[in-house]
Design an enzyme around this catalytic site. Structure first.
Site, PDB file in Angstrom:
ATOM      1  N   ASP A  88       6.646  -0.588  -8.047  1.00  7.89           N
ATOM      2  CA  ASP A  88       5.570  -0.576  -7.042  1.00  7.89           C
ATOM      3  C   ASP A  88       5.873  -1.527  -5.880  1.00  7.89           C
ATOM      4  O   ASP A  88       6.599  -2.509  -6.042  1.00  7.89           O
ATOM      5  CB  ASP A  88       4.253  -0.984  -7.732  1.00  7.89           C
ATOM      6  CG  ASP A  88       3.039  -0.606  -6.905  1.00  7.89           C
ATOM      7  OD1 ASP A  88       3.181   0.223  -5.966  1.00  7.89           O
ATOM      8  OD2 ASP A  88       1.947  -1.133  -7.182  1.00  7.89           O
ATOM      9  N   ASN A 120       6.796  -0.441  -2.529  1.00  7.04           N
ATOM     10  CA  ASN A 120       7.692   0.067  -1.475  1.00  7.04           C
ATOM     11  C   ASN A 120       6.994   0.098  -0.113  1.00  7.04           C
ATOM     12  O   ASN A 120       7.589  -0.262   0.908  1.00  7.04           O
ATOM     13  CB  ASN A 120       8.160   1.494  -1.794  1.00  7.04           C
ATOM     14  CG  ASN A 120       9.034   1.556  -3.021  1.00  7.04           C
ATOM     15  OD1 ASN A 120       9.496   0.525  -3.510  1.00  7.04           O
ATOM     16  ND2 ASN A 120       9.259   2.752  -3.531  1.00  7.04           N
ATOM     17  N   GLY A 121       5.752   0.557  -0.116  1.00  3.30           N
ATOM     18  CA  GLY A 121       5.007   0.692   1.138  1.00  3.30           C
ATOM     19  C   GLY A 121       4.790  -0.657   1.810  1.00  3.30           C
ATOM     20  O   GLY A 121       5.017  -0.815   3.019  1.00  3.30           O
ATOM     21  N   ASN A 166      -0.366  10.343  -7.315  1.00  7.60           N
ATOM     22  CA  ASN A 166       0.375  10.219  -6.050  1.00  7.60           C
ATOM     23  C   ASN A 166       0.400  11.526  -5.238  1.00  7.60           C
ATOM     24  O   ASN A 166       0.693  11.514  -4.042  1.00  7.60           O
ATOM     25  CB  ASN A 166       1.819   9.743  -6.284  1.00  7.60           C
ATOM     26  CG  ASN A 166       1.929   8.280  -6.681  1.00  7.60           C
ATOM     27  OD1 ASN A 166       2.839   7.889  -7.415  1.00  7.60           O
ATOM     28  ND2 ASN A 166       1.008   7.435  -6.217  1.00  7.60           N
ATOM     29  N   TRP A 167       0.040  12.648  -5.881  1.00  4.62           N
ATOM     30  CA  TRP A 167      -0.069  13.910  -5.120  1.00  4.62           C
ATOM     31  C   TRP A 167      -1.136  13.795  -4.033  1.00  4.62           C
ATOM     32  O   TRP A 167      -1.140  14.573  -3.084  1.00  4.62           O
ATOM     33  CB  TRP A 167      -0.413  15.079  -6.043  1.00  4.62           C
ATOM     34  CG  TRP A 167       0.692  15.528  -6.952  1.00  4.62           C
ATOM     35  CD1 TRP A 167       0.708  15.445  -8.321  1.00  4.62           C
ATOM     36  CD2 TRP A 167       1.932  16.157  -6.596  1.00  4.62           C
ATOM     37  NE1 TRP A 167       1.880  15.966  -8.828  1.00  4.62           N
ATOM     38  CE2 TRP A 167       2.642  16.413  -7.797  1.00  4.62           C
ATOM     39  CE3 TRP A 167       2.521  16.519  -5.373  1.00  4.62           C
ATOM     40  CZ2 TRP A 167       3.907  17.019  -7.803  1.00  4.62           C
ATOM     41  CZ3 TRP A 167       3.784  17.125  -5.393  1.00  4.62           C
ATOM     42  CH2 TRP A 167       4.455  17.361  -6.592  1.00  4.62           C
ATOM     43  N   GLU A 210       5.602  -5.788 -24.669  1.00  5.70           N
ATOM     44  CA  GLU A 210       5.394  -7.027 -23.926  1.00  5.70           C
ATOM     45  C   GLU A 210       5.267  -6.624 -22.458  1.00  5.70           C
ATOM     46  O   GLU A 210       5.982  -5.726 -21.997  1.00  5.70           O
ATOM     47  CB  GLU A 210       6.590  -7.980 -24.103  1.00  5.70           C
ATOM     48  CG  GLU A 210       6.838  -8.402 -25.540  1.00  5.70           C
ATOM     49  CD  GLU A 210       5.689  -9.233 -26.115  1.00  5.70           C
ATOM     50  OE1 GLU A 210       5.018  -9.956 -25.359  1.00  5.70           O
ATOM     51  OE2 GLU A 210       5.466  -9.134 -27.341  1.00  5.70           O
TER      52      GLU A 210
HETATM   53  C1  IPE Z   1       1.989   3.616  -9.571  1.00  5.12           C
HETATM   54  O1  IPE Z   1       1.949   3.063  -8.298  1.00  5.12           O
HETATM   55  C2  IPE Z   1       2.860   4.814  -9.570  1.00  5.12           C
HETATM   56  C3  IPE Z   1       4.274   4.578  -9.332  1.00  5.12           C
HETATM   57  C4  IPE Z   1       4.857   3.428  -9.225  1.00  5.12           C
HETATM   58  C5  IPE Z   1       5.064   5.761  -9.213  1.00  5.12           C
HETATM   59  P1  IPE Z   1       0.711   3.304  -7.331  1.00  5.12           P
HETATM   60  O2  IPE Z   1       0.966   2.495  -6.126  1.00  5.12           O
HETATM   61  O3  IPE Z   1       0.484   4.743  -7.144  1.00  5.12           O
HETATM   62  O4  IPE Z   1      -0.487   2.690  -8.184  1.00  5.12           O
HETATM   63  P2  IPE Z   1      -1.972   2.348  -7.772  1.00  5.12           P
HETATM   64  O5  IPE Z   1      -2.625   3.614  -7.366  1.00  5.12           O
HETATM   65  O6  IPE Z   1      -1.909   1.347  -6.665  1.00  5.12           O
HETATM   66  O7  IPE Z   1      -2.564   1.752  -9.005  1.00  5.12           O
HETATM   67  C1  IPE Z   2       5.664   2.645  -5.251  1.00  8.21           C
HETATM   68  O1  IPE Z   2       5.430   2.018  -4.040  1.00  8.21           O
HETATM   69  C2  IPE Z   2       6.273   4.004  -5.101  1.00  8.21           C
HETATM   70  C3  IPE Z   2       5.367   5.101  -5.429  1.00  8.21           C
HETATM   71  C4  IPE Z   2       4.155   4.996  -5.869  1.00  8.21           C
HETATM   72  C5  IPE Z   2       5.888   6.447  -5.258  1.00  8.21           C
HETATM   73  P1  IPE Z   2       4.113   2.302  -3.213  1.00  8.21           P
HETATM   74  O2  IPE Z   2       4.382   3.431  -2.284  1.00  8.21           O
HETATM   75  O3  IPE Z   2       2.948   2.456  -4.089  1.00  8.21           O
HETATM   76  O4  IPE Z   2       3.989   0.958  -2.373  1.00  8.21           O
HETATM   77  P2  IPE Z   2       2.668   0.138  -2.066  1.00  8.21           P
HETATM   78  O5  IPE Z   2       2.017  -0.143  -3.377  1.00  8.21           O
HETATM   79  O6  IPE Z   2       1.827   0.996  -1.187  1.00  8.21           O
HETATM   80  O7  IPE Z   2       3.143  -1.102  -1.401  1.00  8.21           O
HETATM   81 MG    MG Z   3       1.628   1.137  -4.904  1.00  9.25          MG
END
Ligand code: IPE
Ligand code: IPE
Ligand code: MG
Length: 248
Positions: A17, A19-20, A65-66, A204
């Site tokens: 998690d 990346n964004g 995520n869809w 864990e």
């Molecule tokens: C969880 O991350 C899914 C993946 C890492 C693929 P999200 O960024 O979608 O999770 P939430 O919605 O913030 O809990």
């Molecule tokens: C995880 O990074 C990747 C996926 C869920 C596909 P995010 O895209 O959720 O990144 P943040 O949480 O918005 O920073």
């Molecule tokens: Mg995320």
């Protein structure tokens, strides 16, 4: 490496998690974060091989995520397809068996065919198993298991009393993988986000504030060291565990 080899987790699962946010902090579009996360995936596979982790499950795309903007979903899917093509030779070379779990029907033909191909081509690899969770929902996986078992009961193949933990496990996507020993989540969020609910029953848990693109071999090693330092009691007392250890 100064990690006790006896305490290496067999199965590590990672919620990749952040990346964004990694991209946003650099004034970049979110997709750049996803693209930069690919290098961390490569590092995690390499570190797993080096440390002797036998199963690595990566949460790449949740069912939820869809609901993201269509352009981001499309970019993520394309990233998975192109990297799968790119990585196949190194999987074969390193002995990485590839598998994927999740709702396969929700994937486009292109993605499914690429993943299926990679599964077939690497089926004989035996150094480690890499599992990608894509279009994955743990709640859906459990509902699917319940439907499978109910169908068997309706057909008279099993008695309701036969339904036990083992049968449930046999009906999960992960039926031929062991339970998760160590679950890692990056980006500072302390939640599970519908990932492997059943399989983490006794895992864990390790959380780090680092964003996924910043997660490297050193950080992975840190998480494994944390794991190695834990006493896993599985309901027993500490004294019992210590005694069992001296008997081995
Ligand atoms: C969880 O991350 C899914 C993946 C890492 C693929 P999200 O960024 O979608 O999770 P939430 O919605 O913030 O809990
Ligand atoms: C995880 O990074 C990747 C996926 C869920 C596909 P995010 O895209 O959720 O990144 P943040 O949480 O918005 O920073
Ligand atoms: Mg995320």
């Amino acid at each position: 490496m100064d990690i006790d080899i006896k305490n290496i987790p067999t199965h590590v699962a990672i919620i990749m998690d952040g990346n964004g946010r990694w991209a946003k902090e650099r004034g970049l579009e979110r997709v750049y974060g996803h693209a930069n996360g690919v290098a961390s995936v490569r590092k995690a596979i390499k570190a797993s091989l080096d440390m002797g982790v036998k199963y690595l499950t990566l949460y790449a795309f949740s069912q939820e995520n869809w609901n993201r903007p269509a352009a981001e979903v499309e970019a993520l899917m394309q990233l998975m397809v192109s990297n799968m093509k790119l990585e196949l030779p190194s999987f074969l070379e390193q002995g990485v068996r590839f598998r994927y779990i999740g709702n396969r029907e929700a994937l486009s033909d292109e993605v499914r065919e690429e993943f299926d191909y990679c599964e077939r081509e690497t089926a004989h690899c035996d150094k480690m198993t890499l599992v990608i969770a894509v279009s994955y929902s743990a709640q859906e996986e459990l509902a699917l298991a319940a439907r499978k078992i109910a169908r068997r009961a309706v057909r008279g193949e099993i008695n309701v009393e036969d339904i036990d933990i083992k049968m449930m496990e046999g009906c999960l996507y992960t039926s031929d993988f062991p339970m998760v020993d160590l679950m890692i989540r990056t980006s500072g969020e302390i939640r599970i986000s519908n990932f492997l609910l059943w399989q983490i029953a006794y895992a864990e848990l390790y959380f780090t504030d680092l964003y996924w693109p910043d997660f490297d071999e050193k950080e992975y090693e840190k998480a494994v060291k944390y794991y190695a330092s834990r006493e896993r009691r599985f309901g027993k007392t500490s004294e019992q565990i210590k005694q069992e250890k001296t008997l081995v």
